[in-house]
Design a protein around this motif. Structure first.
Motif, PDB file in Angstrom:
ATOM      1  N   GLY A   1     -32.410 -64.825 -55.675  1.00  0.00           N
ATOM      2  CA  GLY A   1     -33.401 -64.584 -54.909  1.00  0.00           C
ATOM      3  C   GLY A   1     -33.399 -65.548 -53.630  1.00  0.00           C
ATOM      4  N   HIS A   2     -34.126 -65.250 -52.684  1.00  0.00           N
ATOM      5  CA  HIS A   2     -33.976 -66.369 -51.489  1.00  0.00           C
ATOM      6  C   HIS A   2     -35.154 -67.123 -51.702  1.00  0.00           C
ATOM      7  CE1 HIS A   2     -32.603 -67.483 -47.697  1.00  0.00           C
ATOM      8  NE2 HIS A   2     -33.927 -67.743 -47.320  1.00  0.00           N
ATOM      9  N   ASN A   3     -35.101 -68.403 -51.917  1.00  0.00           N
ATOM     10  CA  ASN A   3     -36.174 -69.433 -52.607  1.00  0.00           C
ATOM     11  C   ASN A   3     -36.782 -68.710 -53.915  1.00  0.00           C
ATOM     12  OD1 ASN A   3     -38.170 -71.113 -52.894  1.00  0.00           O
ATOM     13  ND2 ASN A   3     -39.514 -70.512 -51.033  1.00  0.00           N
TER      14      ASN A   3
ATOM     15  N   ALA B   1     -27.056 -74.415 -39.874  1.00  0.00           N
ATOM     16  CA  ALA B   1     -28.040 -73.342 -39.296  1.00  0.00           C
ATOM     17  C   ALA B   1     -29.266 -73.672 -38.932  1.00  0.00           C
ATOM     18  CB  ALA B   1     -28.068 -72.793 -40.665  1.00  0.00           C
ATOM     19  N   SER B   2     -29.631 -72.782 -37.690  1.00  0.00           N
ATOM     20  CA  SER B   2     -30.929 -73.421 -37.181  1.00  0.00           C
ATOM     21  C   SER B   2     -32.317 -73.275 -37.975  1.00  0.00           C
ATOM     22  CB  SER B   2     -30.901 -72.615 -35.854  1.00  0.00           C
ATOM     23  OG  SER B   2     -31.004 -71.200 -36.324  1.00  0.00           O
ATOM     24  N   ARG B   3     -32.178 -71.927 -38.992  1.00  0.00           N
ATOM     25  CA  ARG B   3     -33.202 -71.819 -39.685  1.00  0.00           C
ATOM     26  C   ARG B   3     -32.506 -71.136 -41.125  1.00  0.00           C
ATOM     27  NH1 ARG B   3     -37.619 -68.485 -36.790  1.00  0.00           N
ATOM     28  NH2 ARG B   3     -38.913 -69.102 -38.227  1.00  0.00           N
TER      29      ARG B   3
ATOM     30  N   SER C   1     -33.722 -64.970 -40.366  1.00  0.00           N
ATOM     31  CA  SER C   1     -32.554 -65.813 -39.728  1.00  0.00           C
ATOM     32  C   SER C   1     -31.215 -65.823 -40.455  1.00  0.00           C
ATOM     33  CB  SER C   1     -33.187 -67.291 -39.382  1.00  0.00           C
ATOM     34  OG  SER C   1     -34.364 -67.156 -38.690  1.00  0.00           O
ATOM     35  N   LEU C   2     -31.323 -66.161 -41.701  1.00  0.00           N
ATOM     36  CA  LEU C   2     -30.045 -66.167 -42.499  1.00  0.00           C
ATOM     37  C   LEU C   2     -29.230 -64.835 -42.269  1.00  0.00           C
ATOM     38  CD1 LEU C   2     -28.435 -68.063 -44.258  1.00  0.00           C
ATOM     39  CD2 LEU C   2     -29.529 -66.820 -46.140  1.00  0.00           C
ATOM     40  N   GLY C   3     -29.938 -63.734 -42.426  1.00  0.00           N
ATOM     41  CA  GLY C   3     -29.111 -62.507 -42.372  1.00  0.00           C
ATOM     42  C   GLY C   3     -28.475 -62.320 -41.034  1.00  0.00           C
TER      43      GLY C   3
ATOM     44  N   ALA D   1     -26.509 -61.233 -48.178  1.00  0.00           N
ATOM     45  CA  ALA D   1     -26.201 -62.644 -47.754  1.00  0.00           C
ATOM     46  C   ALA D   1     -25.470 -63.483 -48.820  1.00  0.00           C
ATOM     47  CB  ALA D   1     -27.496 -63.429 -47.568  1.00  0.00           C
ATOM     48  N   TYR D   2     -25.786 -63.238 -50.263  1.00  0.00           N
ATOM     49  CA  TYR D   2     -24.966 -63.700 -51.437  1.00  0.00           C
ATOM     50  C   TYR D   2     -23.618 -63.561 -51.280  1.00  0.00           C
ATOM     51  CZ  TYR D   2     -23.135 -64.624 -56.065  1.00  0.00           C
ATOM     52  OH  TYR D   2     -22.464 -65.117 -57.182  1.00  0.00           O
ATOM     53  N   VAL D   3     -23.170 -62.152 -50.807  1.00  0.00           N
ATOM     54  CA  VAL D   3     -21.752 -61.911 -50.870  1.00  0.00           C
ATOM     55  C   VAL D   3     -20.926 -62.739 -49.831  1.00  0.00           C
ATOM     56  CG1 VAL D   3     -20.310 -59.892 -50.336  1.00  0.00           C
ATOM     57  CG2 VAL D   3     -22.245 -59.672 -51.820  1.00  0.00           C
ATOM     58  N   ARG D   4     -21.591 -62.838 -48.753  1.00  0.00           N
ATOM     59  CA  ARG D   4     -21.065 -63.592 -47.699  1.00  0.00           C
ATOM     60  C   ARG D   4     -21.039 -65.112 -48.104  1.00  0.00           C
ATOM     61  NH1 ARG D   4     -22.058 -60.680 -42.830  1.00  0.00           N
ATOM     62  NH2 ARG D   4     -21.252 -58.439 -43.528  1.00  0.00           N
ATOM     63  N   LEU D   5     -22.141 -65.655 -48.617  1.00  0.00           N
ATOM     64  CA  LEU D   5     -22.067 -67.090 -49.069  1.00  0.00           C
ATOM     65  C   LEU D   5     -21.140 -67.381 -50.331  1.00  0.00           C
ATOM     66  CD1 LEU D   5     -26.099 -67.724 -48.948  1.00  0.00           C
ATOM     67  CD2 LEU D   5     -24.277 -68.760 -47.531  1.00  0.00           C
TER      68      LEU D   5
END
Length: 205
Positions: free
Chosen positions: A87-89, A122-124, A129-131, A154-158
């Motif tokens: 999850g995101h947060n 990262a700015s935010r 924003s992450l996307g 996002a997880y795949v990239r990270l």
């Protein structure tokens, strides 16, 4: 690779003790491959505040005929199985679900915590924003399925970024992670395992 479930909820507010879930979505994936998706509105048994309707587009009329959380709990737990929950947060989402007695012992992964380590400039770090910073074309919309899809991408990239870290830095992150309770250590452990498998091949060339 391991099957992971990206999960997102929308709620009537932030306090898991007073508020209720109004939408749940889950995306089961393995690497870049999406295996299955789950998505349903939930009747929270209470009024949805106008602010939340403005944010999500979900209003009282839309959830009136929707199932209660307890009605879909079995289907949701069967869908997730014993896969780690992303999850995101993630503490927010899992907090509401654990309050309902679900996923009490599940491994959790947080793209917010991952991004804060892997993208320190990262700015935010909010999902939208992450996307954008990761060049993900899917929109984060405050609707559960859209946001679960963005979180998966996002997880795949990270994870790819984690696998590209120098081996000694990966080692250090994993060791430091043993001393803290955070929702990113599992990912760095997996990245280290991946790298350890590759190391002998690299020496053979």
């Amino acid at each position: 690779m391991t099957t992971i479930v990206s999960l997102d909820i929308e709620t009537t507010g932030l306090d898991e003790n007073r508020e209720a879930i109004i939408e749940i979505a889950a995306v089961k994936f393995n690497g870049r491959r999406i295996e299955n998706e789950f998505n349903t509105l939930i009747n929270p048994g209470k009024h949805i505040p106008e602010f939340i309707t403005g944010l999500t587009g979900i209003d009282d009329a839309m959830v009136r005929q929707a199932p209660r959380l307890r009605d879909i709990a079995h289907e949701l737990t069967a869908f997730v199985g014993d896969a780690p929950i992303l999850g995101h947060n993630v503490k927010f989402d899992i907090g509401f679900l654990r309050k309902a007695g679900l996923f009490e012992y599940q491994q959790t992964i947080d793209t917010y915590e991952l991004a804060s380590v892997l993208m320190p400039t990262a700015s935010r770090y909010n999902l939208g924003s992450l996307g954008q910073q990761l060049n993900i074309l899917l929109p984060a919309t405050h609707r559960a399925l859209d946001d679960a899809r963005v979180t998966q991408a996002a997880y795949v990239r990270l994870f790819e970024m984690a696998c590209e870290l120098p081996l000694e830095i990966l080692n250090e992150i994993v060791q430091l992670g043993d001393f803290v309770d955070w929702d990113a250590s599992w990912v760095f452990q997996q990245a280290l395992k991946n790298r350890s498998k590759e190391a002998p091949k690299a020496k053979a060339h």
